[in-house]
Design an enzyme around this catalytic site. Structure first.
Site, PDB file in Angstrom:
ATOM      1  N   TYR A   1       0.818  -1.219   0.000  1.00 51.94           N
ATOM      2  CA  TYR A   1       0.000   0.000   0.000  1.00 51.94           C
ATOM      3  C   TYR A   1       0.854   1.272   0.000  1.00 51.94           C
ATOM      4  O   TYR A   1       0.322   2.372   0.061  1.00 51.94           O
ATOM      5  CB  TYR A   1      -1.103   0.000   1.055  1.00 51.94           C
TER       6      TYR A   1
ATOM      7  N   LYS B   1       4.852   3.489   5.356  1.00 49.30           N
ATOM      8  CA  LYS B   1       5.506   2.523   4.452  1.00 49.30           C
ATOM      9  C   LYS B   1       5.882   3.200   3.130  1.00 49.30           C
ATOM     10  O   LYS B   1       6.909   2.874   2.528  1.00 49.30           O
ATOM     11  CB  LYS B   1       4.591   1.323   4.194  1.00 49.30           C
TER      12      LYS B   1
HETATM   13  P1  NAP Z   1       4.405  -8.619  13.966  1.00 47.49           P
HETATM   14  O1  NAP Z   1       4.428 -10.081  14.220  1.00 47.49           O
HETATM   15  O2  NAP Z   1       3.398  -7.777  14.668  1.00 47.49           O
HETATM   16  O3  NAP Z   1       5.877  -8.049  14.250  1.00 47.49           O
HETATM   17  C1  NAP Z   1       6.172  -6.744  14.547  1.00 47.49           C
HETATM   18  C2  NAP Z   1       7.457  -6.754  15.358  1.00 47.49           C
HETATM   19  O4  NAP Z   1       7.894  -5.416  15.544  1.00 47.49           O
HETATM   20  C3  NAP Z   1       7.304  -7.397  16.716  1.00 47.49           C
HETATM   21  O5  NAP Z   1       8.236  -8.446  16.836  1.00 47.49           O
HETATM   22  C4  NAP Z   1       7.634  -6.279  17.706  1.00 47.49           C
HETATM   23  O6  NAP Z   1       8.434  -6.778  18.778  1.00 47.49           O
HETATM   24  C5  NAP Z   1       8.438  -5.317  16.845  1.00 47.49           C
HETATM   25  N1  NAP Z   1       8.292  -3.918  17.296  1.00 47.49           N
HETATM   26  C6  NAP Z   1       7.143  -3.187  17.326  1.00 47.49           C
HETATM   27  N2  NAP Z   1       7.398  -1.960  17.820  1.00 47.49           N
HETATM   28  C7  NAP Z   1       8.730  -1.909  18.086  1.00 47.49           C
HETATM   29  C8  NAP Z   1       9.591  -0.905  18.616  1.00 47.49           C
HETATM   30  N3  NAP Z   1       9.121   0.310  18.955  1.00 47.49           N
HETATM   31  N4  NAP Z   1      10.901  -1.196  18.752  1.00 47.49           N
HETATM   32  C9  NAP Z   1      11.393  -2.408  18.415  1.00 47.49           C
HETATM   33  N5  NAP Z   1      10.619  -3.413  17.917  1.00 47.49           N
HETATM   34  C10 NAP Z   1       9.306  -3.148  17.763  1.00 47.49           C
HETATM   35  O7  NAP Z   1       4.208  -8.297  12.402  1.00 47.49           O
HETATM   36  P2  NAP Z   1       4.555  -9.116  11.071  1.00 47.49           P
HETATM   37  O8  NAP Z   1       3.279  -9.491  10.428  1.00 47.49           O
HETATM   38  O9  NAP Z   1       5.564 -10.169  11.354  1.00 47.49           O
HETATM   39  O10 NAP Z   1       5.183  -7.966  10.180  1.00 47.49           O
HETATM   40  C11 NAP Z   1       6.578  -7.847   9.972  1.00 47.49           C
HETATM   41  C12 NAP Z   1       6.817  -6.784   8.922  1.00 47.49           C
HETATM   42  O11 NAP Z   1       6.174  -7.146   7.699  1.00 47.49           O
HETATM   43  C13 NAP Z   1       6.259  -5.416   9.313  1.00 47.49           C
HETATM   44  O12 NAP Z   1       7.127  -4.405   8.851  1.00 47.49           O
HETATM   45  C14 NAP Z   1       4.935  -5.367   8.559  1.00 47.49           C
HETATM   46  O13 NAP Z   1       4.508  -4.044   8.299  1.00 47.49           O
HETATM   47  C15 NAP Z   1       5.321  -6.089   7.287  1.00 47.49           C
HETATM   48  N6  NAP Z   1       4.178  -6.669   6.545  1.00 47.49           N
HETATM   49  C16 NAP Z   1       3.518  -7.755   7.017  1.00 47.49           C
HETATM   50  C17 NAP Z   1       2.485  -8.322   6.271  1.00 47.49           C
HETATM   51  C18 NAP Z   1       1.778  -9.591   6.711  1.00 47.49           C
HETATM   52  O14 NAP Z   1       0.983 -10.134   5.934  1.00 47.49           O
HETATM   53  N7  NAP Z   1       1.997 -10.112   7.906  1.00 47.49           N
HETATM   54  C19 NAP Z   1       2.106  -7.740   5.072  1.00 47.49           C
HETATM   55  C20 NAP Z   1       2.777  -6.611   4.618  1.00 47.49           C
HETATM   56  C21 NAP Z   1       3.833  -6.078   5.370  1.00 47.49           C
HETATM   57  P3  NAP Z   1       8.287  -6.254  20.305  1.00 47.49           P
HETATM   58  O15 NAP Z   1       6.820  -6.254  20.627  1.00 47.49           O
HETATM   59  O16 NAP Z   1       9.067  -7.277  21.073  1.00 47.49           O
HETATM   60  O17 NAP Z   1       8.922  -4.899  20.353  1.00 47.49           O
END
Ligand code: NAP
Length: 290
Positions: free
Chosen positions: A161, A176
């Site tokens: 997006y 993003k």
């Molecule tokens: P997730 O499981 O929610 O992971 C997010 C991670 O970011 C968590 O491990 C969290 O760890 C860490 N985090 C959040 N705030 C932080 C901070 N202030 N400082 C340091 N660490 C922080 O999400 P995900 O689905 O795996 O997504 C991973 C990436 O892929 C993201 O950039 C997301 O935007 C992108 N993405 C995902 C999808 C999808 O389908 N899942 C699609 C498009 C893009 P703590 O809580 O331990 O800090």
């Protein structure tokens, strides 16, 4: 119609074994979901993978996943919104593991909210992590790499997006888009120093760590999710690991400023004949004011 085939199984080697032997790879948010899957592929190729995040339970699980994949896991507490905390964490990483070779800016926060109801705090809660955090971590690494004359690779995790906007998640989509754009600026500024900067935009990659606020409120099954994607299936997290390791490896040493989309052609399927329009408040089951 069979759609796009499933990838080889998790654990199948893609790059030569040992490609990241002796390298230090920092994955922000590497203790959950896609960050954990990406880190594990670096670990499988011999890297020391640093899981950098806030929650000690997340870090513990991430470190265990890196060790299980055959690398060496190391956990470090950091909040990527704080430049001082990042500098302290990088000092500690250098002391314990050595200089950082690869940084994966994966940490993110996101939650659906109608734009007209989004508070300044809600806006900043997402943009501070995604846009500012990515910039702060990248510049901290670049300053160190430039000073020591070491090469480095940075991979930002984006989203599709960036180009389409994200109705219901205006904060995350704008952040993003900033990350995708920043990838290009930094690639040009830092190529003379041997630092590559790329971005990887995942499509639909469900995983067990997804926060409940981001789970589909209609509780769709994987088969129903697959029907949303031209590929006929959702993405497998280890597929992201493969492309991430390639983009940060010496095999991609001429690749910089690029955003790779891994989404089974999903974001391109727009046209004049779309399914009936569903307003954002209905998509996310929000109350409508009037
Ligand atoms: P997730 O499981 O929610 O992971 C997010 C991670 O970011 C968590 O491990 C969290 O760890 C860490 N985090 C959040 N705030 C932080 C901070 N202030 N400082 C340091 N660490 C922080 O999400 P995900 O689905 O795996 O997504 C991973 C990436 O892929 C993201 O950039 C997301 O935007 C992108 N993405 C995902 C999808 C999808 O389908 N899942 C699609 C498009 C893009 P703590 O809580 O331990 O800090």
């Amino acid at each position: 119609m069979t759609g796009l085939s499933e990838p080889p199984a998790l654990g199948t080697p893609m790059l030569p074994p040992g490609t990241f032997e002796g390298k230090v790879v920092v994955v922000t948010g590497g203790g959950t979901g896609l960050g954990k899957a990406i880190g594990a592929e670096f670990a499988r190729l011999g890297a020391t993978v640093v899981v950098a995040s806030r929650d000690p339970e997340h870090r513990e699980k991430g470190v265990a996943a890196m060790n299980a994949a055959g690398g060496k896991g190391f956990g470090i507490a950091v909040d990527v919104r704080s430049p001082e905390a990042i500098a302290a964490a990088f000092d500690e990483i250098e002391k314990e593991c050595g200089p950082i070779d690869v940084l994966v800016n994966n940490a993110a926060g996101n939650f659906p909210v109608l734009a007209e109801k989004m508070s300044p705090n809600a806006w900043r809660a997402v943009t501070d992590i995604v846009l500012d955090g990515t910039f702060f971590c990248s510049t901290e690494l670049a300053r160190r790499a430039i000073a020591s004359g070491r090469e480095a690779a940075i991979l930002n995790i984006g989203a599709t997006y960036s180009w389409t906007g994200g109705p219901g998640t205006a904060h995350s989509a704008a952040a993003k888009a900033g990350v995708t754009n920043m990838t290009m600026s930094l690639a040009v500024e830092w190529a003379p120093y041997g630092i590559r900067v790329n971005c990887l935009a995942p499509g639909l990659f469900p995983h067990d760590d997804l926060p409940s606020v981001l789970r589909d409120k209609n509780n769709r099954s994987e088969e129903q999710d697959a029907a949303r994607v031209p590929a006929g299936r959702v993405g497998r997290p280890h597929e992201l690991g493969w492309i991430a390791t390639y983009m940060c490896s010496p095999f991609a040493s001429y690749l910089s400023g690029h955003t790779a989309v891994l989404d089974g052609a999903n974001w391109l399927r727009r046209g004049l004949r779309m399914p009936d329009f569903v307003p954002v408040y209905e998509q996310f089951n929000f109350e409508k004011d009037s």
